[in-house]
Design an enzyme around this catalytic site. Sequence first.
Site, mmCIF file in Angstrom:
data_model
loop_
_atom_site.group_PDB
_atom_site.id
_atom_site.type_symbol
_atom_site.label_atom_id
_atom_site.label_comp_id
_atom_site.label_asym_id
_atom_site.label_seq_id
_atom_site.Cartn_x
_atom_site.Cartn_y
_atom_site.Cartn_z
ATOM 1 N N GLU A 68 -32.107 22.716 25.444
ATOM 2 C CA GLU A 68 -31.257 21.525 25.363
ATOM 3 C C GLU A 68 -30.156 21.550 26.416
ATOM 4 O O GLU A 68 -29.850 20.527 27.025
ATOM 5 C CB GLU A 68 -30.645 21.380 23.967
ATOM 6 C CG GLU A 68 -31.646 21.046 22.857
ATOM 7 C CD GLU A 68 -32.342 19.703 23.059
ATOM 8 O OE1 GLU A 68 -31.917 18.928 23.936
ATOM 9 O OE2 GLU A 68 -33.318 19.438 22.348
ATOM 10 N N TYR A 151 -24.290 15.377 21.745
ATOM 11 C CA TYR A 151 -25.744 15.311 21.809
ATOM 12 C C TYR A 151 -26.387 16.645 21.450
ATOM 13 O O TYR A 151 -27.255 16.735 20.577
ATOM 14 C CB TYR A 151 -26.246 14.874 23.199
ATOM 15 C CG TYR A 151 -27.697 15.251 23.342
ATOM 16 C CD1 TYR A 151 -28.670 14.521 22.656
ATOM 17 C CD2 TYR A 151 -28.098 16.391 24.039
ATOM 18 C CE1 TYR A 151 -30.005 14.900 22.699
ATOM 19 C CE2 TYR A 151 -29.421 16.779 24.080
ATOM 20 C CZ TYR A 151 -30.374 16.034 23.418
ATOM 21 O OH TYR A 151 -31.666 16.421 23.432
ATOM 22 N N ASP A 169 -29.472 10.686 23.023
ATOM 23 C CA ASP A 169 -29.441 11.010 24.447
ATOM 24 C C ASP A 169 -29.725 9.719 25.228
ATOM 25 O O ASP A 169 -29.750 8.637 24.652
ATOM 26 C CB ASP A 169 -30.472 12.102 24.776
ATOM 27 C CG ASP A 169 -31.883 11.564 24.718
ATOM 28 O OD1 ASP A 169 -32.090 10.535 24.036
ATOM 29 O OD2 ASP A 169 -32.776 12.127 25.356
#
Length: 383
Positions: A68, A151, A169
């Site tokens: 991520e 996020y 996102d």
Amino acid sequence: MIQSRPASFPSEEGLSLENGREASFEGVLAQALLAWYERHARTLPWRIGPKWRRAGVKPDPYRVWLSEVMLQQTTVKAVGEYFAAFTARWPDMMAFAAAPEEEVMAAWAGLGYYSRARNLVACARRVAEDYGGVMPRKADELVKLPGIGPYTSASIAAIAFDEPVPVVDGNVERVVSRLFAIDRPLPQAKSEIRETLRPLVPQDRPGEFAEAMMDLGATICSPKRPACALCPLNMMCRAHGEQREEAYPVKAPKRAKAKKFAGAFVALRDDQKILLSRRPPKGLLGGMSEVPTGPWQESPVARMPAPPLSAPWRKITPQVSHIFTHIDLKVTIWQAALPPETPAPEGFWWHDLENLKDAGLPTVMAKIVEAAIPGATKARAKR
DNA sequence: TACACGTGGTC
DNA sequence: TGACCAAGTGT
């Protein structure tokens, strides 16, 4: 403010499932998306596919976190080999927490946004010290860690720990703004998008729902020419109903790039060593190694800036151009050959040209070296 | 809130 | 070519 559901969606009275249960708009949307995901999920190195997930297999939080962070503002394709290299070298959180920061920075070279690498190390060490090496499970806890924002905290919590939080996102912003025809410009619309998404998140499969939303945005609901005919949500999409898919998301205009100019010095010793230094820890390319440069200025470089050492400098052509997010940089290069015994000035070092890859030069610096010494950045270290 | 912060690919 | 974009965060 939550937008009303698409006008094209049937009234709730008209909706009933075969088992007699009432079908909510939210439930139908999630079901349609998850059914699509089961057939079309992308296979990615950090992901557990829907088949294995149904069997109860969950992704490794360390790999989810690492992926991520790497994926922040970065394409899946660009991340691929870095993720493989990082996980091979540092297989788990404790191994990563023990890695020297400079090694991580060098391994990150080329991926961009270098504060991510520094924050990655800081985050791993915090997890090792404060959490015994075990990643916290809740988004509101994760968001306190370095390099983890709204996020990333939500994505880790949802994907690795099944917390039913909305994960927003760039893909999801696009999908949701089209579904509900949200016309407030980004980034102001972020919270509206998150709150619009929140009630759509299924309590039982939040991780797959997040992955499905992102896959839909990445493969179907694309910025240009979205493949609406293939979209499982097309009947529920207001933007599609209006035939105005590409009008969303609305974005605020962005500022023009600043033009900047700099001189750079490629000093090569006759024993094939190049002079390097390290940039200050913060700011542009913070903490990364570099070839010595003069000041970055507003006007074109007219004469040679102060060099790092005295040498028979000669200007070479052509210049190197490099575009950063907010700066358009043109670099004029001076080059010199020096005898092998030449010492490195204070704060500089000589790096073996043969092993230049190990120097961890950011792309702009690699371009400068390549312009002066063709082939230098492509050489591989000898075994 | 708005800006700093990389890079490579696409049209 | 140049503008836009790609799984954002820190300040």
